[in-house]
Design an enzyme around this catalytic site. Structure first.
Site, PDB file in Angstrom:
ATOM      1  N   GLN A 171      10.601  13.503  47.476  1.00 50.34           N
ATOM      2  CA  GLN A 171       9.744  14.160  48.456  1.00 50.34           C
ATOM      3  C   GLN A 171      10.294  15.506  48.923  1.00 50.34           C
ATOM      4  O   GLN A 171       9.559  16.297  49.509  1.00 50.34           O
ATOM      5  CB  GLN A 171       9.516  13.222  49.644  1.00 50.34           C
ATOM      6  CG  GLN A 171       8.753  11.967  49.238  1.00 50.34           C
ATOM      7  CD  GLN A 171       8.566  10.991  50.378  1.00 50.34           C
ATOM      8  OE1 GLN A 171       9.389  10.101  50.568  1.00 50.34           O
ATOM      9  NE2 GLN A 171       7.512  11.142  51.146  1.00 50.34           N
ATOM     10  N   HIS A 222      13.987   4.991  45.971  1.00 50.60           N
ATOM     11  CA  HIS A 222      12.908   5.282  46.928  1.00 50.60           C
ATOM     12  C   HIS A 222      11.658   5.634  46.123  1.00 50.60           C
ATOM     13  O   HIS A 222      11.375   6.806  45.868  1.00 50.60           O
ATOM     14  CB  HIS A 222      13.312   6.398  47.884  1.00 50.60           C
ATOM     15  CG  HIS A 222      12.421   6.499  49.093  1.00 50.60           C
ATOM     16  ND1 HIS A 222      12.891   6.487  50.390  1.00 50.60           N
ATOM     17  CD2 HIS A 222      11.068   6.605  49.203  1.00 50.60           C
ATOM     18  CE1 HIS A 222      11.869   6.584  51.233  1.00 50.60           C
ATOM     19  NE2 HIS A 222      10.751   6.668  50.541  1.00 50.60           N
ATOM     20  N   ASN A 232      13.940   0.992  48.830  1.00 44.42           N
ATOM     21  CA  ASN A 232      13.108   1.344  49.977  1.00 44.42           C
ATOM     22  C   ASN A 232      11.777   0.596  49.944  1.00 44.42           C
ATOM     23  O   ASN A 232      11.058   0.649  48.944  1.00 44.42           O
ATOM     24  CB  ASN A 232      12.824   2.853  49.956  1.00 44.42           C
ATOM     25  CG  ASN A 232      11.955   3.285  51.128  1.00 44.42           C
ATOM     26  OD1 ASN A 232      12.412   3.304  52.267  1.00 44.42           O
ATOM     27  ND2 ASN A 232      10.696   3.588  50.865  1.00 44.42           N
ATOM     28  N   GLU A 233      11.476  -0.092  51.034  1.00 43.78           N
ATOM     29  CA  GLU A 233      10.187  -0.778  51.204  1.00 43.78           C
ATOM     30  C   GLU A 233       9.833  -1.649  50.002  1.00 43.78           C
ATOM     31  O   GLU A 233       8.732  -1.557  49.440  1.00 43.78           O
ATOM     32  CB  GLU A 233       9.063   0.229  51.498  1.00 43.78           C
ATOM     33  CG  GLU A 233       9.272   0.933  52.831  1.00 43.78           C
ATOM     34  CD  GLU A 233       8.074   1.743  53.311  1.00 43.78           C
ATOM     35  OE1 GLU A 233       7.204   2.074  52.492  1.00 43.78           O
ATOM     36  OE2 GLU A 233       8.018   2.043  54.518  1.00 43.78           O
TER      37      GLU A 233
HETATM   38  C1  BGC Z   1       7.866   5.760  52.802  1.00 42.31           C
HETATM   39  C2  BGC Z   1       7.952   7.267  52.816  1.00 42.31           C
HETATM   40  C3  BGC Z   1       6.617   7.851  53.248  1.00 42.31           C
HETATM   41  C4  BGC Z   1       6.335   7.360  54.652  1.00 42.31           C
HETATM   42  C5  BGC Z   1       5.092   7.932  55.307  1.00 42.31           C
HETATM   43  C6  BGC Z   1       7.061   5.166  53.905  1.00 42.31           C
HETATM   44  O1  BGC Z   1       6.195   4.235  53.338  1.00 42.31           O
HETATM   45  O2  BGC Z   1       9.137   5.184  52.699  1.00 42.31           O
HETATM   46  O3  BGC Z   1       8.347   7.717  51.556  1.00 42.31           O
HETATM   47  O4  BGC Z   1       6.577   9.237  53.164  1.00 42.31           O
HETATM   48  O5  BGC Z   1       6.217   5.958  54.633  1.00 42.31           O
HETATM   49  O6  BGC Z   1       3.921   7.511  54.690  1.00 42.31           O
END
Ligand code: BGC
Length: 433
Positions: A23, A117, A160-161
């Site tokens: 990003q 990520h 991540n997530e």
């Molecule tokens: C993610 C980010 C994303 C943010 C805002 C999260 O789901 O980890 O990469 O930019 O939310 O949408």
């Protein structure tokens, strides 16, 4: 003396901000997202391109953070740069990430590393992404090589997530059931050499719960083998799930299906990363969404600063595992609202901590306006804006206000955010790390 009405946080509470490599770095050409961004028609609104060129501006960006008073930087290392071809590990890429860590340490900013990520090397996506039966081993090998090469960090997130596809995939696929949508999926599948499922965001449930959770466990063990003292966890997207009276069963089912099943698997890790942006309400008619008439952010989310404390309370109750708020933030152009959102979110977190919830740090998402995946450069989450033609950083009042909170180790009280001069904060180096 701190102001009498300052809500002080525990000593050692970590005040940070977060980004992710794809990003912000720019030119991430060996990953799957880059490939998907460049097909026609694309699922992505626009390509990431140079992003905000953090690849060449990391040192200056950290200098800005340090000047603001933000004490920790959660950033991700990019597998597609470190292993651009299967089995080739780039010492140059690893060397650069070591210099990023060092740049943080030299400025007194704590580096927090995320190993995955959302993006994969394109070669791994072509092998099936997370659905590849060998995914967990390959991810662990990458973690091992990176962890052995890097040092100076005390906290790491593996994935991540990890649970995000559990609740976004179905809706995403439904939205593609139009002529245009089918063409976008077909173009993505052509470049992936297989199903769109091979991109992390669209991974099927069984692969997340199988290879995904296994990858976290093996990756965690590999990082810990190289650095026994590093705190390692995984992060989850957790919406504040609520219910209209009578719809509690639907809410509870969602809590179990989207989060509980993953939380149970990582209970007892060093920490769990909680990432919350909003609340959704389960309704009697079986639908789920923001409350009607409630203000929304530009993401379409219910604007709900209280949500993060609610999710932390729930995750703590369910797991008894320490929490790091690894993401929370507000998207839109109204920076006054962003400031107020952060103040309210932190006041609520202060209350949760007072009630015994073990929350060790807060990372605002995002340090910068950056590439918001399929939405391109539209939504702006940043404390710092970026003019993408000149790559000049523009510090918003919310950044100065958040820096003051971090310095004071507390929220509330009669603080006034100072005006911050970006030129004075940056190191003056034209380019470099
Ligand atoms: C993610 C980010 C994303 C943010 C805002 C999260 O789901 O980890 O990469 O930019 O939310 O949408």
């Amino acid at each position: 003396m701190p102001p009498a009405d300052l809500k002080s946080f525990p000593a050692g509470f970590v005040w940070g901000a977060a980004t992710a490599a794809h990003q912000v770095e720019g030119g991430n050409v060996h990953c799957d997202s880059w490939a998907l961004e460049h097909v026609t028609p694309s699922l992505f609104r626009e390509p990431s391109g140079d992003a905000i060129d953090q690849y060449h501006r990391f040192g200056d960006d950290v200098a800005i953070m340090a000047g603001l008073g933000i004490a920790a930087y959660r950033f991700s290392i990019e597998w597609a740069r470190i292993e651009p071809e299967e089995g080739f590990f780039s010492t140059a890429a690893l060397g650069r990430y070591q210099r990023c860590i060092d740049a943080c340490l030299n400025r007194g900013v704590e580096p927090v590393l995320t190993f995955h990520h959302f993006t994969l090397p394109l070669w791994q996506a072509r092998r099936g992404g997370f659905t590849d039966p060998e995914f967990a081993d390959r991810f662990a090998r990458y973690c091992e090589r990176a962890a052995k090469a890097l040092s100076g960090f005390k906290t790491a997130c593996t994935i991540n997530e990890l649970n995000l596809p559990l609740f976004i995939r179905e809706g995403f696929l439904k939205r593609q059931e139009t002529e245009k949508g089918r063409a976008r999926v077909a173009a993505a599948e052509a470049v992936l050499g297989g199903s769109v499922d091979h991109h992390f965001l669209f991974t099927p449930r069984e692969a997340i719960l199988g290879q995904g959770l296994a990858a976290h466990a093996k990756g965690r063990d590999a990082i810990k083998a190289a650095h026994p003292d590093v705190q390692v966890g995984v992060t989850f997207a957790v919406q504040d799930e609520q219910a209209e009276p009578g719809a509690e069963a639907l809410r509870d089912q969602r809590r179990q299906d989207f989060y509980g099943v993953c939380l149970d698997a990582v209970k007892g890790d060093d920490f769990i990363g909680v990432q919350t942006y909003t609340r959704v309400v389960a309704k009697l008619d079986g639908t789920v969404g923001p409350e009607a008439g409630h203000p929304r952010t530009v993401m379409g989310y219910e604007d709900r600063p209280q949500a993060i404390a609610q999710t932390c309370r729930w995750v703590w109750e369910r797991t008894g595992t320490p929490i790091l708020v690894t993401e929370n933030g507000w998207a839109g152009d109204d920076d006054h609202r962003r400031r107020a959102f952060v103040d309210e979110a932190l006041s609520e977190l202060h209350g949760a901590i007072a009630d015994g919830v073990d929350i060790r740090g807060y990372f605002y998402w995002s340090l910068f306006d950056n590439y918001e995946w399929m939405a391109g450069y539209g939504p702006k989450f940043g404390l710092i804006g970026v003019d993408r033609t000149t790559q000049q950083r523009q510090i918003k009042p919310s950044a100065a206000a958040y820096g003051e909170i971090a310095r004071a180790n507390g929220v509330g009280g009669a603080r006034s955010a100072k005006v911050v001069d970006v030129e004075a904060l940056s190191s003056g180096a034209p380019v470099g790390l």
